[in-house]
Design a protein around this motif. Structure first.
Motif, PDB file in Angstrom:
ATOM      1  N   PRO A   1       0.766  -1.284   0.002  1.00  0.00           N
ATOM      2  CA  PRO A   1      -0.006   0.048  -0.070  1.00  0.00           C
ATOM      3  C   PRO A   1       0.982   1.251  -0.154  1.00  0.00           C
ATOM      4  CG  PRO A   1       0.076  -0.956   2.137  1.00  0.00           C
ATOM      5  CD  PRO A   1       0.949  -1.989   1.272  1.00  0.00           C
TER       6      PRO A   1
ATOM      7  N   SER B   1      -1.057   7.675  -2.146  1.00  0.00           N
ATOM      8  CA  SER B   1      -1.905   7.585  -3.194  1.00  0.00           C
ATOM      9  C   SER B   1      -2.761   6.405  -2.998  1.00  0.00           C
ATOM     10  CB  SER B   1      -1.033   7.354  -4.614  1.00  0.00           C
ATOM     11  OG  SER B   1      -2.083   6.857  -5.524  1.00  0.00           O
ATOM     12  N   SER B   2      -3.859   6.421  -3.691  1.00  0.00           N
ATOM     13  CA  SER B   2      -4.781   5.226  -3.536  1.00  0.00           C
ATOM     14  C   SER B   2      -4.400   4.091  -4.234  1.00  0.00           C
ATOM     15  CB  SER B   2      -6.407   5.343  -4.014  1.00  0.00           C
ATOM     16  OG  SER B   2      -6.215   6.041  -5.564  1.00  0.00           O
ATOM     17  N   GLN B   3      -3.327   4.476  -5.435  1.00  0.00           N
ATOM     18  CA  GLN B   3      -2.771   3.281  -6.153  1.00  0.00           C
ATOM     19  C   GLN B   3      -1.757   2.470  -5.139  1.00  0.00           C
ATOM     20  OE1 GLN B   3      -3.847   2.073  -8.798  1.00  0.00           O
ATOM     21  NE2 GLN B   3      -5.674   3.172  -9.037  1.00  0.00           N
TER      22      GLN B   3
ATOM     23  N   CYS C   1      -3.991  -5.566  -5.972  1.00  0.00           N
ATOM     24  CA  CYS C   1      -4.161  -4.049  -6.264  1.00  0.00           C
ATOM     25  C   CYS C   1      -5.661  -3.785  -5.560  1.00  0.00           C
ATOM     26  CB  CYS C   1      -4.106  -3.564  -7.356  1.00  0.00           C
ATOM     27  SG  CYS C   1      -2.279  -3.280  -7.853  1.00  0.00           S
TER      28      CYS C   1
ATOM     29  N   MET D   1      -6.616  -1.592  -2.382  1.00  0.00           N
ATOM     30  CA  MET D   1      -7.490  -0.481  -2.401  1.00  0.00           C
ATOM     31  C   MET D   1      -8.485  -0.494  -1.505  1.00  0.00           C
ATOM     32  SD  MET D   1      -7.123   0.153  -6.495  1.00  0.00           S
ATOM     33  CE  MET D   1      -8.039   1.528  -6.584  1.00  0.00           C
ATOM     34  N   GLN D   2      -9.176  -1.835  -1.404  1.00  0.00           N
ATOM     35  CA  GLN D   2     -10.123  -1.817  -0.320  1.00  0.00           C
ATOM     36  C   GLN D   2      -9.902  -1.647   1.041  1.00  0.00           C
ATOM     37  OE1 GLN D   2     -11.596  -5.754  -1.530  1.00  0.00           O
ATOM     38  NE2 GLN D   2     -13.023  -5.054  -3.006  1.00  0.00           N
TER      39      GLN D   2
ATOM     40  N   ARG E   1      -7.486   0.171   1.995  1.00  0.00           N
ATOM     41  CA  ARG E   1      -7.262   1.448   2.162  1.00  0.00           C
ATOM     42  C   ARG E   1      -8.546   2.270   2.754  1.00  0.00           C
ATOM     43  NH1 ARG E   1      -3.548   5.707   0.796  1.00  0.00           N
ATOM     44  NH2 ARG E   1      -4.631   7.740   0.141  1.00  0.00           N
ATOM     45  N   MET E   2      -9.594   1.862   1.970  1.00  0.00           N
ATOM     46  CA  MET E   2     -10.703   2.674   2.367  1.00  0.00           C
ATOM     47  C   MET E   2     -11.267   2.342   3.590  1.00  0.00           C
ATOM     48  SD  MET E   2     -11.342   4.507  -0.179  1.00  0.00           S
ATOM     49  CE  MET E   2     -13.227   4.776   0.353  1.00  0.00           C
TER      50      MET E   2
ATOM     51  N   LEU F   1      -9.020   4.410   6.123  1.00  0.00           N
ATOM     52  CA  LEU F   1      -9.560   5.679   6.081  1.00  0.00           C
ATOM     53  C   LEU F   1     -10.843   5.885   7.021  1.00  0.00           C
ATOM     54  CD1 LEU F   1      -9.015   6.890   2.343  1.00  0.00           C
ATOM     55  CD2 LEU F   1      -7.796   7.409   4.343  1.00  0.00           C
TER      56      LEU F   1
END
Length: 220
Positions: free
Chosen positions: A33, A37-39, A70, A74-75, A77-78, A81
């Motif tokens: 991660p 960035s979200s990427q 990826c 990304m999931q 990361r959400m 947050l």
């Protein structure tokens, strides 16, 4: 599908890829991660003089795996947050949410815990270490060089049982400088739940990194 190589970087399938050339027999991919960035960050390690065609073929062969990792990151990361928003005035301390503690105090508390537990665990394992340090490492939670141990500040956010697993892992490297069957047998003898603990640590690595980043940004 285009492959653009420039200064040890390339673009594959619309994603930026970091290329690291070092002496090795095989190519390998690491996806982790990103805090900015979200990427996710995608790193490809390959032997020197590997051709663009070989890199392209390797990436194409592992495209489905890269896509899945990826998406999962990304999931995550959400979810991270959302957790940070819920605990905007709190910090994890040994696995429990508490009011924010200054970074220097967190480092001191982790160092004290590590010194005490590493002494106990080293005696139980019949090994000795000469030095222990706490560093800001985002890529690994622990390392062992001969009998010198280094641990990441990220561990201060983890439950003590998970910290103990990392300590046992690094102490085992004093005996076995590899990840052989004998190494894991030694780890398992002193930490039977190591698989579950390692999985738990990996699943919250992004959260721990985000918490440390938030503390540094606020200069706490």
């Amino acid at each position: 599908m285009k492959l653009n190589v420039s200064h040890r970087s390339l673009v594959f399938d619309g994603r930026a890829i970091m290329v690291c050339q070092k002496p090795s027999k095989y190519m390998r991919i690491n996806v982790r991660p990103s805090l900015e960035s979200s990427q996710p960050i995608i790193k490809l390690t390959c032997p020197p003089h590997t051709t663009n065609e070989a890199i392209l073929a390797f990436m194409q062969a592992h495209k489905e795996w890269i896509d899945n990792v990826c998406i999962r990151l990304m999931q995550a990361r959400m979810e991270t947050l959302e957790i940070l928003q819920k605990h905007c005035d709190e910090i994890l301390l040994f696995g429990k949410w508490v009011p924010v503690v200054p970074l220097m105090e967190l480092r001191a508390m982790l160092h004290t815990y590590l010194m005490q537990r590493t002494d106990v665990l080293a005696n139980a394992m019949g090994v000795r270490f000469s030095k222990l340090a706490v560093r800001k490492s985002m890529s690994r939670l622990g390392s062992c060089t001969k009998d010198r141990l280094s641990f990441s500040l990220l561990l201060v956010f983890a439950p003590q049982e998970e910290i103990d697993y990392v300590v046992i892992h690094e102490l085992a490297h004093i005996v076995h400088n590899n990840h052989s069957a004998q190494f894991w047998e030694l780890v398992g003898a002193h930490c039977p739940r190591w698989r579950a603990l390692r999985k738990s640590l990996k699943s919250r690595w992004g959260l721990f990194s985000a918490l440390l980043d938030r503390l540094e940004q606020t200069r706490m």
